[in-house]
Design a protein around this motif. Sequence first.
Motif, PDB file in Angstrom:
ATOM      1  N   MET A   1      33.064  51.513 -41.169  1.00 35.31           N
ATOM      2  CA  MET A   1      32.546  50.165 -40.903  1.00 35.31           C
ATOM      3  C   MET A   1      31.054  50.118 -41.201  1.00 35.31           C
ATOM      4  O   MET A   1      30.300  51.017 -40.798  1.00 35.31           O
ATOM      5  CB  MET A   1      32.804  49.776 -39.446  1.00 35.31           C
ATOM      6  CG  MET A   1      34.282  49.584 -39.116  1.00 35.31           C
ATOM      7  SD  MET A   1      34.532  48.975 -37.441  1.00 35.31           S
ATOM      8  CE  MET A   1      34.073  50.441 -36.503  1.00 35.31           C
ATOM      9  N   SER A 248      42.336  40.468 -41.809  1.00 34.81           N
ATOM     10  CA  SER A 248      42.595  41.756 -41.178  1.00 34.81           C
ATOM     11  C   SER A 248      43.697  42.497 -41.945  1.00 34.81           C
ATOM     12  O   SER A 248      43.911  42.248 -43.131  1.00 34.81           O
ATOM     13  CB  SER A 248      42.959  41.537 -39.708  1.00 34.81           C
ATOM     14  OG  SER A 248      42.957  42.767 -39.012  1.00 34.81           O
ATOM     15  N   ARG A 270      34.946  45.085 -43.243  1.00 31.55           N
ATOM     16  CA  ARG A 270      34.834  45.609 -41.889  1.00 31.55           C
ATOM     17  C   ARG A 270      33.379  45.933 -41.537  1.00 31.55           C
ATOM     18  O   ARG A 270      32.716  46.708 -42.220  1.00 31.55           O
ATOM     19  CB  ARG A 270      35.721  46.841 -41.663  1.00 31.55           C
ATOM     20  CG  ARG A 270      37.216  46.521 -41.822  1.00 31.55           C
ATOM     21  CD  ARG A 270      38.058  47.549 -41.108  1.00 31.55           C
ATOM     22  NE  ARG A 270      37.709  48.929 -41.468  1.00 31.55           N
ATOM     23  CZ  ARG A 270      38.144  49.992 -40.807  1.00 31.55           C
ATOM     24  NH1 ARG A 270      38.942  49.842 -39.766  1.00 31.55           N
ATOM     25  NH2 ARG A 270      37.792  51.199 -41.203  1.00 31.55           N
ATOM     26  N   ALA A 272      30.604  46.897 -38.321  1.00 32.26           N
ATOM     27  CA  ALA A 272      30.491  47.566 -37.028  1.00 32.26           C
ATOM     28  C   ALA A 272      29.832  46.643 -36.014  1.00 32.26           C
ATOM     29  O   ALA A 272      28.719  46.872 -35.545  1.00 32.26           O
ATOM     30  CB  ALA A 272      29.699  48.862 -37.172  1.00 32.26           C
ATOM     31  N   ARG A 274      30.911  43.425 -32.827  1.00 33.44           N
ATOM     32  CA  ARG A 274      31.892  42.603 -32.138  1.00 33.44           C
ATOM     33  C   ARG A 274      31.192  41.429 -31.492  1.00 33.44           C
ATOM     34  O   ARG A 274      30.055  41.585 -31.005  1.00 33.44           O
ATOM     35  CB  ARG A 274      32.698  43.416 -31.124  1.00 33.44           C
ATOM     36  CG  ARG A 274      31.920  43.994 -29.948  1.00 33.44           C
ATOM     37  CD  ARG A 274      32.860  44.835 -29.079  1.00 33.44           C
ATOM     38  NE  ARG A 274      32.140  45.440 -27.968  1.00 33.44           N
ATOM     39  CZ  ARG A 274      32.193  44.998 -26.712  1.00 33.44           C
ATOM     40  NH1 ARG A 274      32.925  43.951 -26.405  1.00 33.44           N
ATOM     41  NH2 ARG A 274      31.511  45.602 -25.757  1.00 33.44           N
ATOM     42  N   LYS A 277      34.516  42.091 -36.468  1.00 31.11           N
ATOM     43  CA  LYS A 277      34.764  43.297 -37.260  1.00 31.11           C
ATOM     44  C   LYS A 277      35.452  43.013 -38.605  1.00 31.11           C
ATOM     45  O   LYS A 277      35.003  43.501 -39.647  1.00 31.11           O
ATOM     46  CB  LYS A 277      35.600  44.271 -36.430  1.00 31.11           C
ATOM     47  CG  LYS A 277      36.114  45.486 -37.184  1.00 31.11           C
ATOM     48  CD  LYS A 277      37.025  46.304 -36.278  1.00 31.11           C
ATOM     49  CE  LYS A 277      37.733  47.403 -37.050  1.00 31.11           C
ATOM     50  NZ  LYS A 277      38.682  48.144 -36.194  1.00 31.11           N
ATOM     51  N   SER A 298      34.485  34.617 -32.998  1.00 31.14           N
ATOM     52  CA  SER A 298      34.118  35.585 -34.037  1.00 31.14           C
ATOM     53  C   SER A 298      33.602  34.876 -35.282  1.00 31.14           C
ATOM     54  O   SER A 298      32.591  35.265 -35.873  1.00 31.14           O
ATOM     55  CB  SER A 298      35.325  36.449 -34.405  1.00 31.14           C
ATOM     56  OG  SER A 298      35.812  37.154 -33.299  1.00 31.14           O
ATOM     57  N   ARG A 339      30.432  49.607 -31.296  1.00 27.65           N
ATOM     58  CA  ARG A 339      29.989  48.556 -32.216  1.00 27.65           C
ATOM     59  C   ARG A 339      28.918  47.698 -31.554  1.00 27.65           C
ATOM     60  O   ARG A 339      28.989  47.426 -30.349  1.00 27.65           O
ATOM     61  CB  ARG A 339      31.170  47.669 -32.641  1.00 27.65           C
ATOM     62  CG  ARG A 339      32.154  48.348 -33.553  1.00 27.65           C
ATOM     63  CD  ARG A 339      33.288  47.398 -33.934  1.00 27.65           C
ATOM     64  NE  ARG A 339      34.281  47.270 -32.867  1.00 27.65           N
ATOM     65  CZ  ARG A 339      35.045  46.204 -32.681  1.00 27.65           C
ATOM     66  NH1 ARG A 339      34.910  45.147 -33.464  1.00 27.65           N
ATOM     67  NH2 ARG A 339      35.949  46.174 -31.722  1.00 27.65           N
TER      68      ARG A 339
END
Length: 398
Positions: A1, A248, A270, A272, A274, A277, A298, A339
């Motif tokens: 990530m 995803s 991806r 790192a 949150r 992600k 998100s 993360r």
Amino acid sequence: MLPVPEALARLIALMPLMGTEEVPLTRAAGRVLASDAVARRTQPPFAASAMDGYALRDAGLAPGAEYRVIGEAQAGRGFAGAVGPGEAVRIFTGAPVPEGADRVLIQEDAETPAPGRIRVREGFDDARHIRPAGGDFSEGDRLTAPRRLTSRDVALLAAMNLPRVEVRRRPVIALIATGDELVEPGETPGPDQIVSSNTYGLHAMLAALGADPRMLPIARDTMHSLAAAFDAAEAAGADLVVTLGGASVGDHDLVGRAAGAAGMALDFWRIAMRPGKPLMAGLMRGRPMVGLPGNPVSAIVCGHVFLRPALDAMLGLPAGPLERETARLAAPVVANGGREHYARAVLGRGADGALSVRVLERQDSSLLSVLAEADALAVLPAGAPEMPAGAAVEILRL
């Protein structure tokens, strides 16, 4: 990530610089000035009175001195003659100061012993109350680019006698929500569906920052529907394509595959952080594409962290991580995982007046009500231990 700074740098590198266009001042607020604006006149163009009163010569001014009033000057209509010793011109704010005068005696400091005459009162104001020619700016002075034009800038441009300015074109950003579970606001969801919200939040954010966001129809979870959505983005002249959801690795997360089939060269996937992600970016048919997560919080957090700087790059503004401030935690926070966490939070002031931040208790990335309550993101470093109340933490204002 990828760490957030590296991902952001790579995303910014994908962004094209927009061309320019001229717009009238009435459409300039919020746009990004593309080239220096050069003043066509001096402001003020003449020495002007800063107060209502009497224009006269400073030499000999003293309490009890008397002057003969020989005329009047007002804004837009000056006095054509000159002021000699013992003479005064009635003058109003903004009027040109007559030749020979180098002082404005404010009207509160003058009495009228006889018609057409004034006398200086005891304790008169010692200021001259004259605005010098060019005291604001001079012909040839510049408002430098690039800059996002505010209402204050627009007022300055008008005073510089510039009816139009050169600005960066608004980037067209195609927003594509994806998923069989989505319906538009106002529609009746089926028993297994929810109302689409991400595109509306991002549309509001991007429009406020100077983009031209376009919400395309929801793309369903089929390769055919996603391919049609990418074609629609191209037909709309999109400078940037943003998808929401399906990025995803689940069986029904098809965006990456569909984008690859449409010719996307993936740059990274991806991050790192949150929430956020599963974020991807690359070039598709010569234009950048960003795949944001489908969870509402998100998507909008990634919009702040990634799309705002990307838009700055497209508009020719300095582009990089958003400016962070430091605040003191109003309450302890638990240890963070591996993360970087952009925790929804509320700002306040401590007893000493210093900026404080309270991390909200519920941090699930589906909770839009919590995001609406927040006015900041508290940035908790990866692997950070439990932090006590009073500890310093970086924040991003929303």
